[in-house]
Motif scaffolding. Sequence first.
Motif, PDB file in Angstrom:
ATOM      1  N   LEU A 213      46.866  15.529  50.623  1.00 50.95           N
ATOM      2  CA  LEU A 213      45.975  16.815  50.232  1.00 50.95           C
ATOM      3  C   LEU A 213      45.569  17.279  51.426  1.00 50.95           C
ATOM      4  O   LEU A 213      45.621  18.503  51.578  1.00 50.95           O
ATOM      5  CB  LEU A 213      44.859  15.987  49.524  1.00 50.95           C
TER       6      LEU A 213
ATOM      7  N   ARG B 275      48.451  19.639  52.564  1.00 51.25           N
ATOM      8  CA  ARG B 275      48.555  20.913  51.823  1.00 51.25           C
ATOM      9  C   ARG B 275      47.456  21.947  52.143  1.00 51.25           C
ATOM     10  O   ARG B 275      47.750  22.867  52.305  1.00 51.25           O
ATOM     11  CB  ARG B 275      48.450  20.594  50.151  1.00 51.25           C
ATOM     12  N   VAL B 276      46.341  21.317  52.440  1.00 50.66           N
ATOM     13  CA  VAL B 276      45.215  22.154  52.956  1.00 50.66           C
ATOM     14  C   VAL B 276      45.417  22.682  54.214  1.00 50.66           C
ATOM     15  O   VAL B 276      45.199  23.889  54.395  1.00 50.66           O
ATOM     16  CB  VAL B 276      43.861  21.212  52.864  1.00 50.66           C
TER      17      VAL B 276
ATOM     18  N   SER C 210      47.785  25.427  53.861  1.00 55.48           N
ATOM     19  CA  SER C 210      46.901  26.772  53.194  1.00 55.48           C
ATOM     20  C   SER C 210      46.100  27.462  54.240  1.00 55.48           C
ATOM     21  O   SER C 210      45.981  28.468  54.367  1.00 55.48           O
ATOM     22  CB  SER C 210      46.067  26.088  52.086  1.00 55.48           C
TER      23      SER C 210
ATOM     24  N   ASP D  67      36.485  20.236  45.996  1.00 57.58           N
ATOM     25  CA  ASP D  67      37.037  21.240  45.314  1.00 57.58           C
ATOM     26  C   ASP D  67      38.295  21.269  44.788  1.00 57.58           C
ATOM     27  O   ASP D  67      39.410  20.603  45.457  1.00 57.58           O
ATOM     28  CB  ASP D  67      36.816  22.724  46.138  1.00 57.58           C
ATOM     29  N   ALA D  68      38.670  21.574  43.305  1.00 58.15           N
ATOM     30  CA  ALA D  68      39.987  21.489  42.849  1.00 58.15           C
ATOM     31  C   ALA D  68      40.393  22.862  42.317  1.00 58.15           C
ATOM     32  O   ALA D  68      39.972  23.093  41.440  1.00 58.15           O
ATOM     33  CB  ALA D  68      39.863  20.583  41.937  1.00 58.15           C
ATOM     34  N   PRO D  69      41.323  23.464  43.177  1.00 55.49           N
ATOM     35  CA  PRO D  69      42.000  23.254  44.349  1.00 55.49           C
ATOM     36  C   PRO D  69      41.271  23.598  45.455  1.00 55.49           C
ATOM     37  O   PRO D  69      40.083  24.471  45.270  1.00 55.49           O
ATOM     38  CB  PRO D  69      43.172  24.109  44.327  1.00 55.49           C
ATOM     39  N   PRO D  70      41.099  22.720  46.680  1.00 50.23           N
ATOM     40  CA  PRO D  70      40.377  23.193  47.825  1.00 50.23           C
ATOM     41  C   PRO D  70      40.547  24.702  48.146  1.00 50.23           C
ATOM     42  O   PRO D  70      41.611  25.183  47.987  1.00 50.23           O
ATOM     43  CB  PRO D  70      40.841  22.214  48.968  1.00 50.23           C
ATOM     44  N   ARG D  71      39.718  25.423  48.416  1.00 55.18           N
ATOM     45  CA  ARG D  71      39.594  26.944  48.893  1.00 55.18           C
ATOM     46  C   ARG D  71      39.080  27.049  50.269  1.00 55.18           C
ATOM     47  O   ARG D  71      38.142  26.332  50.687  1.00 55.18           O
ATOM     48  CB  ARG D  71      38.725  27.755  47.876  1.00 55.18           C
TER      49      ARG D  71
END
Length: 168
Positions: free
Chosen positions: A73, A76-77, A80, A136-140
């Motif tokens: 996670l 991935r963040v 992003s 948060d799903a998905p994290p913003r």
Amino acid sequence: MSDEPIALKEVQLRLGVPQHVLIHLCEKGVIEPDFAETSGRGKRREFSRRNVFEFAVALALRRLELPVATIALLVRVLRSFLRAVAKADPGFLIPESLVGDGAELSLRLYDAEQLVLVIRGFAFGKPRLLSAKLSDAPPRVAKLESAPRPYQTCIEIDLSEIARRTCK
């Protein structure tokens, strides 16, 4: 992607870890090869310089004994975050801008909940803070004006130093 593909053996040599550790990170979805993913016998994974950087970050997080799912996670963040930065300044490349352009990048995890990416230098002027809540799903990704307060714990990972050590 402008760089040449990097074989798993080369990643192993650069990072000094056994291949099975790197394969495990790929199989658990922590690292997604930018060039080629294995699809059976005879097909090998090929990675980018950014992937080597992501491996190094994931391995640093493993030393903190974080679960692999949490590391996946976080990576991935982080990816992003870096897409958001690239939109703001297309000349900012990971890991290249961290190795030679004077940019400083760190990743902070506040109270095991809020992830903050701090970017200094390069063409950004004052430090930039980008944030995401892991719940948060998905994290913003959102901009912050200052670091979160109050907090009880903060883990900071110096991503610039990781880039300098692994992506020369």
